[in-house]
Motif scaffolding. Sequence first.
Motif, PDB file in Angstrom:
ATOM      1  N   LEU A 193       0.866  -1.185   0.000  1.00  0.00           N
ATOM      2  CA  LEU A 193       0.000   0.000   0.000  1.00  0.00           C
ATOM      3  C   LEU A 193       0.895   1.225   0.000  1.00  0.00           C
ATOM      4  CD1 LEU A 193      -2.743   1.429   0.227  1.00  0.00           C
ATOM      5  CD2 LEU A 193      -2.575   1.166   2.716  1.00  0.00           C
ATOM      6  N   LEU A 194       0.797   1.997  -1.051  1.00  0.00           N
ATOM      7  CA  LEU A 194       1.615   3.200  -1.188  1.00  0.00           C
ATOM      8  C   LEU A 194       0.751   4.407  -0.845  1.00  0.00           C
ATOM      9  CD1 LEU A 194       4.396   4.288  -2.042  1.00  0.00           C
ATOM     10  CD2 LEU A 194       3.542   4.400  -4.379  1.00  0.00           C
ATOM     11  N   GLY A 195       0.914   4.905   0.374  1.00  0.00           N
ATOM     12  CA  GLY A 195       0.098   6.015   0.852  1.00  0.00           C
ATOM     13  C   GLY A 195      -0.992   5.501   1.777  1.00  0.00           C
TER      14      GLY A 195
ATOM     15  N   MET B  70       1.983  13.765  -5.870  1.00  0.00           N
ATOM     16  CA  MET B  70       3.120  13.003  -5.362  1.00  0.00           C
ATOM     17  C   MET B  70       3.493  11.843  -6.285  1.00  0.00           C
ATOM     18  SD  MET B  70       1.899  12.818  -1.373  1.00  0.00           S
ATOM     19  CE  MET B  70       3.298  11.803  -0.884  1.00  0.00           C
ATOM     20  N   MET B  71       2.735  11.681  -7.365  1.00  0.00           N
ATOM     21  CA  MET B  71       2.905  10.509  -8.214  1.00  0.00           C
ATOM     22  C   MET B  71       4.276  10.455  -8.882  1.00  0.00           C
ATOM     23  SD  MET B  71       1.003   7.904  -8.712  1.00  0.00           S
ATOM     24  CE  MET B  71      -0.596   8.556  -8.278  1.00  0.00           C
ATOM     25  N   ASP B  72       4.777  11.606  -9.311  1.00  0.00           N
ATOM     26  CA  ASP B  72       6.073  11.610 -10.005  1.00  0.00           C
ATOM     27  C   ASP B  72       7.200  11.109  -9.115  1.00  0.00           C
ATOM     28  OD1 ASP B  72       5.006  12.527 -12.375  1.00  0.00           O
ATOM     29  OD2 ASP B  72       5.346  14.637 -11.909  1.00  0.00           O
ATOM     30  N   ASP B  73       7.087  11.341  -7.807  1.00  0.00           N
ATOM     31  CA  ASP B  73       8.093  10.829  -6.882  1.00  0.00           C
ATOM     32  C   ASP B  73       7.863   9.361  -6.550  1.00  0.00           C
ATOM     33  OD1 ASP B  73       9.363  13.304  -6.691  1.00  0.00           O
ATOM     34  OD2 ASP B  73       8.057  13.973  -5.074  1.00  0.00           O
ATOM     35  N   ALA B  74       6.610   8.947  -6.536  1.00  0.00           N
ATOM     36  CA  ALA B  74       6.283   7.594  -6.095  1.00  0.00           C
ATOM     37  C   ALA B  74       6.549   6.536  -7.163  1.00  0.00           C
ATOM     38  CB  ALA B  74       4.817   7.533  -5.657  1.00  0.00           C
ATOM     39  N   LEU B  75       6.159   6.809  -8.403  1.00  0.00           N
ATOM     40  CA  LEU B  75       6.217   5.778  -9.436  1.00  0.00           C
ATOM     41  C   LEU B  75       7.623   5.276  -9.747  1.00  0.00           C
ATOM     42  CD1 LEU B  75       3.459   6.862 -11.974  1.00  0.00           C
ATOM     43  CD2 LEU B  75       3.367   5.103 -10.213  1.00  0.00           C
ATOM     44  N   PRO B  76       8.629   6.148  -9.835  1.00  0.00           N
ATOM     45  CA  PRO B  76       9.958   5.625 -10.165  1.00  0.00           C
ATOM     46  C   PRO B  76      10.509   4.628  -9.159  1.00  0.00           C
ATOM     47  CG  PRO B  76       9.871   7.993 -10.513  1.00  0.00           C
ATOM     48  CD  PRO B  76       8.624   7.618  -9.786  1.00  0.00           C
ATOM     49  N   ALA B  77       9.971   4.645  -7.927  1.00  0.00           N
ATOM     50  CA  ALA B  77      10.470   3.733  -6.895  1.00  0.00           C
ATOM     51  C   ALA B  77       9.875   2.335  -7.004  1.00  0.00           C
ATOM     52  CB  ALA B  77      10.157   4.313  -5.514  1.00  0.00           C
TER      53      ALA B  77
ATOM     54  N   GLY C  48       7.557   0.298   5.210  1.00  0.00           N
ATOM     55  CA  GLY C  48       8.677   0.354   4.279  1.00  0.00           C
ATOM     56  C   GLY C  48       8.439  -0.539   3.079  1.00  0.00           C
ATOM     57  N   ALA C  49       9.366  -0.503   2.145  1.00  0.00           N
ATOM     58  CA  ALA C  49       9.225  -1.256   0.905  1.00  0.00           C
ATOM     59  C   ALA C  49       9.350  -2.755   1.154  1.00  0.00           C
ATOM     60  CB  ALA C  49      10.287  -0.801  -0.091  1.00  0.00           C
ATOM     61  N   PRO C  50       8.617  -3.561   0.393  1.00  0.00           N
ATOM     62  CA  PRO C  50       8.752  -5.016   0.530  1.00  0.00           C
ATOM     63  C   PRO C  50      10.086  -5.486  -0.030  1.00  0.00           C
ATOM     64  CG  PRO C  50       7.326  -4.481  -1.315  1.00  0.00           C
ATOM     65  CD  PRO C  50       7.637  -3.179  -0.637  1.00  0.00           C
TER      66      PRO C  50
ATOM     67  N   PRO D 283      -1.482  -9.143   8.509  1.00  0.00           N
ATOM     68  CA  PRO D 283      -0.732  -7.882   8.481  1.00  0.00           C
ATOM     69  C   PRO D 283       0.750  -8.066   8.183  1.00  0.00           C
ATOM     70  CG  PRO D 283      -1.392  -8.454  10.730  1.00  0.00           C
ATOM     71  CD  PRO D 283      -2.135  -9.363   9.802  1.00  0.00           C
ATOM     72  N   GLY D 284       1.265  -9.245   8.476  1.00  0.00           N
ATOM     73  CA  GLY D 284       2.665  -9.508   8.189  1.00  0.00           C
ATOM     74  C   GLY D 284       2.974  -9.597   6.706  1.00  0.00           C
ATOM     75  N   MET D 285       1.929  -9.747   5.879  1.00  0.00           N
ATOM     76  CA  MET D 285       2.113  -9.814   4.428  1.00  0.00           C
ATOM     77  C   MET D 285       1.793  -8.483   3.753  1.00  0.00           C
ATOM     78  SD  MET D 285       3.340 -12.733   4.010  1.00  0.00           S
ATOM     79  CE  MET D 285       3.381 -12.714   2.210  1.00  0.00           C
ATOM     80  N   VAL D 286       1.587  -7.440   4.544  1.00  0.00           N
ATOM     81  CA  VAL D 286       1.258  -6.117   4.005  1.00  0.00           C
ATOM     82  C   VAL D 286       2.404  -5.159   4.288  1.00  0.00           C
ATOM     83  CG1 VAL D 286      -0.353  -4.173   4.059  1.00  0.00           C
ATOM     84  CG2 VAL D 286      -1.208  -6.513   4.383  1.00  0.00           C
ATOM     85  N   SER D 287       2.898  -4.495   3.252  1.00  0.00           N
ATOM     86  CA  SER D 287       3.904  -3.447   3.399  1.00  0.00           C
ATOM     87  C   SER D 287       3.236  -2.106   3.100  1.00  0.00           C
ATOM     88  CB  SER D 287       5.069  -3.661   2.435  1.00  0.00           C
ATOM     89  OG  SER D 287       5.731  -4.878   2.695  1.00  0.00           O
ATOM     90  N   VAL D 288       3.552  -1.099   3.896  1.00  0.00           N
ATOM     91  CA  VAL D 288       2.980   0.232   3.707  1.00  0.00           C
ATOM     92  C   VAL D 288       4.103   1.252   3.624  1.00  0.00           C
ATOM     93  CG1 VAL D 288       1.475   2.025   4.643  1.00  0.00           C
ATOM     94  CG2 VAL D 288       0.866  -0.394   4.943  1.00  0.00           C
ATOM     95  N   ILE D 289       4.089   2.033   2.575  1.00  0.00           N
ATOM     96  CA  ILE D 289       5.025   3.144   2.434  1.00  0.00           C
ATOM     97  C   ILE D 289       4.245   4.432   2.639  1.00  0.00           C
ATOM     98  CG2 ILE D 289       6.619   4.351   0.906  1.00  0.00           C
ATOM     99  CD1 ILE D 289       7.102   1.723  -0.553  1.00  0.00           C
ATOM    100  N   ASP D 290       4.554   5.144   3.696  1.00  0.00           N
ATOM    101  CA  ASP D 290       3.863   6.395   4.011  1.00  0.00           C
ATOM    102  C   ASP D 290       4.861   7.310   4.718  1.00  0.00           C
ATOM    103  OD1 ASP D 290       0.877   7.569   4.249  1.00  0.00           O
ATOM    104  OD2 ASP D 290       2.015   8.141   6.037  1.00  0.00           O
TER     105      ASP D 290
END
Length: 267
Positions: A14-16, A74-81, A57-59, A35-42
């Motif tokens: 989940l990004l955001g 914020m998409m331009d910063d998020a997508l390249p990652a 953090g990132a998976p 929840p252990g299989m869910v990564s959240v970047i915020d």
Amino acid sequence: MDVMDDIARRGLLLLGCGKMGSAMLAGWLARGVDPGMVSVIDPAPSDWLRGTRVRLGAPEAPPAVAVIAVKPQMMDDALPALDAGDTLFVSVAAGVPVARFEAALGAGARVVRAMPNTPAAIGRGITAIVANAAAGADGLDAAEALLSAVGEVVRLEDEDQIDAVTAVSGSGPAYAFHLIEAMTDAGVAEGLPEPLSRRLATATVAGAGALAMEAGEDAAALRRNVTSPGGTTQAALEVLMDPARGFPHLVPEAVAAAARRSRELRG
């Protein structure tokens, strides 16, 4: 493979995690997603998010599904990652077309674009989805399984319909909230205390919406059912249904303005 089985094996990103992201995450966890299989970047995790036991953090490896819930700016910063791989990308970012994801992630990226609305926060939202060719029917099935955690899901025939969906259901809750405001003010003008008028207006709009969902009749029939000839409701509707200054004029104009702005935002 069922999307939930795939998530259990490969994980979910989940990004955001703002209001919409939090609503979706709460719905997934309530449905038994580990929840252990869910990564959240915020960038600013809330106390609630920290208490869910998800990974912040990132998976470590490309997940089965990546749900993108960041602000469009914020998409331009998020997508390249993000690494496309065979991940299914489900975007709830308003105004960001599928083509923008394909440009950032590659033409073969599997992308589903979704337009939810704010009642998703209480599991009563409605979300419209459309997929690119790479995602196909399987991608739509997976997205529907995930997004149904926060309400009803409908499928669009074409991405161009997103602008109309945005204008009707995406922005629509604000129209209902403004109706409550206007009814409250009108009740006060007729002599009601503001708290009582607000309570009456809020319960009436909420109850009418619930009745419309459950009654099995269309809105026009429900309106006729409550309108006695020559009565108080008819007197009010003669104002509201005036084609020159009532709802038949104002609502299409408002929806057209929202759809036009949606098209402008996506360029």
